[in-house]
Enzyme design. Structure first.
Site, PDB file in Angstrom:
ATOM      1  N   ALA A  10     -22.213  33.050   9.447  1.00 31.39           N
ATOM      2  CA  ALA A  10     -20.886  32.427   9.312  1.00 31.39           C
ATOM      3  C   ALA A  10     -20.509  31.512  10.475  1.00 31.39           C
ATOM      4  O   ALA A  10     -19.431  30.935  10.473  1.00 31.39           O
ATOM      5  CB  ALA A  10     -19.825  33.527   9.165  1.00 31.39           C
ATOM      6  N   THR A  11     -21.408  31.344  11.450  1.00 31.52           N
ATOM      7  CA  THR A  11     -21.003  30.600  12.647  1.00 31.52           C
ATOM      8  C   THR A  11     -21.199  29.095  12.533  1.00 31.52           C
ATOM      9  O   THR A  11     -20.754  28.346  13.393  1.00 31.52           O
ATOM     10  CB  THR A  11     -21.796  31.096  13.882  1.00 31.52           C
ATOM     11  OG1 THR A  11     -23.184  30.995  13.596  1.00 31.52           O
ATOM     12  CG2 THR A  11     -21.419  32.517  14.240  1.00 31.52           C
ATOM     13  N   VAL A  60     -29.838  39.176  10.241  1.00 34.20           N
ATOM     14  CA  VAL A  60     -30.194  39.746   8.927  1.00 34.20           C
ATOM     15  C   VAL A  60     -31.665  40.164   8.861  1.00 34.20           C
ATOM     16  O   VAL A  60     -32.060  40.919   7.980  1.00 34.20           O
ATOM     17  CB  VAL A  60     -29.870  38.787   7.742  1.00 34.20           C
ATOM     18  CG1 VAL A  60     -28.378  38.589   7.580  1.00 34.20           C
ATOM     19  CG2 VAL A  60     -30.614  37.470   7.869  1.00 34.20           C
ATOM     20  N   ASN A  86     -25.563  33.685   2.910  1.00 32.18           N
ATOM     21  CA  ASN A  86     -25.738  32.305   3.366  1.00 32.18           C
ATOM     22  C   ASN A  86     -26.800  32.155   4.452  1.00 32.18           C
ATOM     23  O   ASN A  86     -27.434  31.113   4.544  1.00 32.18           O
ATOM     24  CB  ASN A  86     -24.384  31.798   3.874  1.00 32.18           C
ATOM     25  CG  ASN A  86     -24.533  30.562   4.735  1.00 32.18           C
ATOM     26  OD1 ASN A  86     -24.817  29.470   4.230  1.00 32.18           O
ATOM     27  ND2 ASN A  86     -24.390  30.720   6.041  1.00 32.18           N
ATOM     28  N   TYR A 152     -40.581  26.517   2.994  1.00 36.88           N
ATOM     29  CA  TYR A 152     -39.121  26.534   2.846  1.00 36.88           C
ATOM     30  C   TYR A 152     -38.758  26.490   1.355  1.00 36.88           C
ATOM     31  O   TYR A 152     -37.924  27.272   0.880  1.00 36.88           O
ATOM     32  CB  TYR A 152     -38.481  25.356   3.592  1.00 36.88           C
ATOM     33  CG  TYR A 152     -36.996  25.268   3.336  1.00 36.88           C
ATOM     34  CD1 TYR A 152     -36.144  26.252   3.844  1.00 36.88           C
ATOM     35  CD2 TYR A 152     -36.450  24.266   2.532  1.00 36.88           C
ATOM     36  CE1 TYR A 152     -34.784  26.222   3.576  1.00 36.88           C
ATOM     37  CE2 TYR A 152     -35.097  24.224   2.272  1.00 36.88           C
ATOM     38  CZ  TYR A 152     -34.269  25.199   2.794  1.00 36.88           C
ATOM     39  OH  TYR A 152     -32.921  25.178   2.513  1.00 36.88           O
ATOM     40  N   GLY A 183     -27.961  20.220  -2.080  1.00 40.69           N
ATOM     41  CA  GLY A 183     -28.948  19.214  -1.699  1.00 40.69           C
ATOM     42  C   GLY A 183     -28.758  18.877  -0.232  1.00 40.69           C
ATOM     43  O   GLY A 183     -28.752  19.770   0.619  1.00 40.69           O
ATOM     44  N   VAL A 185     -27.089  18.425   2.870  1.00 45.82           N
ATOM     45  CA  VAL A 185     -25.842  18.830   3.532  1.00 45.82           C
ATOM     46  C   VAL A 185     -26.010  18.598   5.027  1.00 45.82           C
ATOM     47  O   VAL A 185     -26.993  19.064   5.619  1.00 45.82           O
ATOM     48  CB  VAL A 185     -25.534  20.330   3.297  1.00 45.82           C
ATOM     49  CG1 VAL A 185     -24.197  20.713   3.922  1.00 45.82           C
ATOM     50  CG2 VAL A 185     -25.533  20.652   1.812  1.00 45.82           C
ATOM     51  N   THR A 187     -25.505  19.591   8.428  1.00 41.39           N
ATOM     52  CA  THR A 187     -25.133  20.727   9.276  1.00 41.39           C
ATOM     53  C   THR A 187     -26.154  20.709  10.409  1.00 41.39           C
ATOM     54  O   THR A 187     -26.830  19.698  10.602  1.00 41.39           O
ATOM     55  CB  THR A 187     -25.266  22.056   8.499  1.00 41.39           C
ATOM     56  OG1 THR A 187     -26.625  22.186   8.091  1.00 41.39           O
ATOM     57  CG2 THR A 187     -24.379  22.096   7.273  1.00 41.39           C
TER      58      THR A 187
HETATM   59  C1  8X3 Z   1     -31.516  22.034   1.916  1.00 48.40           C
HETATM   60  C2  8X3 Z   1     -31.755  20.934   0.980  1.00 48.40           C
HETATM   61  O1  8X3 Z   1     -33.340  19.088   0.224  1.00 48.40           O
HETATM   62  O2  8X3 Z   1     -32.905  19.284   2.603  1.00 48.40           O
HETATM   63  O3  8X3 Z   1     -31.892  23.247   1.352  1.00 48.40           O
HETATM   64  O4  8X3 Z   1     -34.279  20.911   1.497  1.00 48.40           O
HETATM   65  S1  8X3 Z   1     -33.142  20.022   1.366  1.00 48.40           S
END
Ligand code: 8X3
Length: 251
Positions: A10-11, A60, A86, A152, A183, A185, A187
């Site tokens: 959540a940070t 986690v 998350n 990933y 998609g 984001v 961050t």
């Molecule tokens: C994040 C979206 O497309 O950068 O999960 O892998 S992407």
């Protein structure tokens, strides 16, 4: 209705967006993360605005610590209504035959096993109460692999399968299960992926207006507030000039 919402990771990023948006929705929050100082800062920010916030410092990936924290929740915080799974990350963007074993392990342990740990600890109570909602943060990367995304993408594909599996397993109860698939984001996602190479990270968002953590949080809050008979099973959220995980039109 006032809910108790637990958000992992959540940070920052989508987790932080969810903390702020669920707070604005009038919910009580349990915020978890590894960084005590950041958790305390967000707790204070939201508490100053009148939100009740409990923070839990744990990773986690550490099943023992997670178990201790969740089982040790004070009675008034035990009945979690919404679990936002998350916490997650990408590490590296290399061909599968050249990736780092350590990066793979961290992603698998966090994105898959961490999510499973939280699910295993919290969902039995939801089923027993016949009330609750699990919102997993998946990804467009889980729909199809993109070049160099390999492990990933596989972890997010696992999130999709585990979300679908859980939805089947709780279908006889009133518990709802949602997979959010963001998609692009902006961050610290890319900064983390590139191990702190900020220039490489900035290039990911060049020439396109990316989504924000708040954009994804809006969808999470919508899903959590949908009428009880409505289960938002899955939502794919892309930036407008993004066609898929690998097709991004930059201007
Ligand atoms: C994040 C979206 O497309 O950068 O999960 O892998 S992407």
């Amino acid at each position: 209705m006032n809910k108790i919402v637990l958000i992992t990771g959540a940070t920052s990023g989508i987790g932080l967006g969810c903390a702020r948006k669920f707070a604005a929705n009038g919910d009580k929050l349990i915020l978890t993360g590894r960084n005590e100082q950041k958790l305390e800062a967000i707790r204070k920010e939201l508490a100053d605005q009148g939100t009740q916030v409990l923070t839990l410092v744990f990773d986690v990936r550490d099943r023992e610590q997670a178990t201790r924290c969740i089982n040790g929740l004070p009675d008034e915080w035990k009945e979690i209504d919404v679990l936002v799974n998350n916490a997650g990350l990408a590490l590296g963007l290399e061909p599968e035959y050249e990736g780092s074993f350590d990066d793979w392990e961290t992603m698998i342990d966090t994105n898959i096993k961490g999510l499973l740990t939280m699910t295993r600890l919290i969902v039995p109570g939801m089923v027993a109460r016949d009330r609750g909602h699990i919102i997993n943060v998946g990804s467009v990367a889980g729909d199809a692999a993109y070049a160099n995304g390999n492990v990933y993408c596989a972890t997010k594909s696992a999130v999709k399968t585990l979300t679908d599996g859980l939805r089947l397993d709780v279908a006889s109860s009133a518990v709802r299960v949602t997979n959010l698939k963001p998609g692009l984001v902006e961050t610290n996602f890319s900064n983390t992926r590139f191990h702190g190479d900020t220039e490489r990270a900035a290039n990911v968002y060049k020439g396109i207006k990316p989504l924000t953590g708040d954009d994804i949080a809006d969808v999470a809050v919508y899903a959590a507030n949908a009428p009880a008979h409505v289960q938002i099973a899955e939502v794919l959220i892309l930036a407008t000039h993004q066609g898929s995980g690998s097709v991004i039109v930059r201007k």
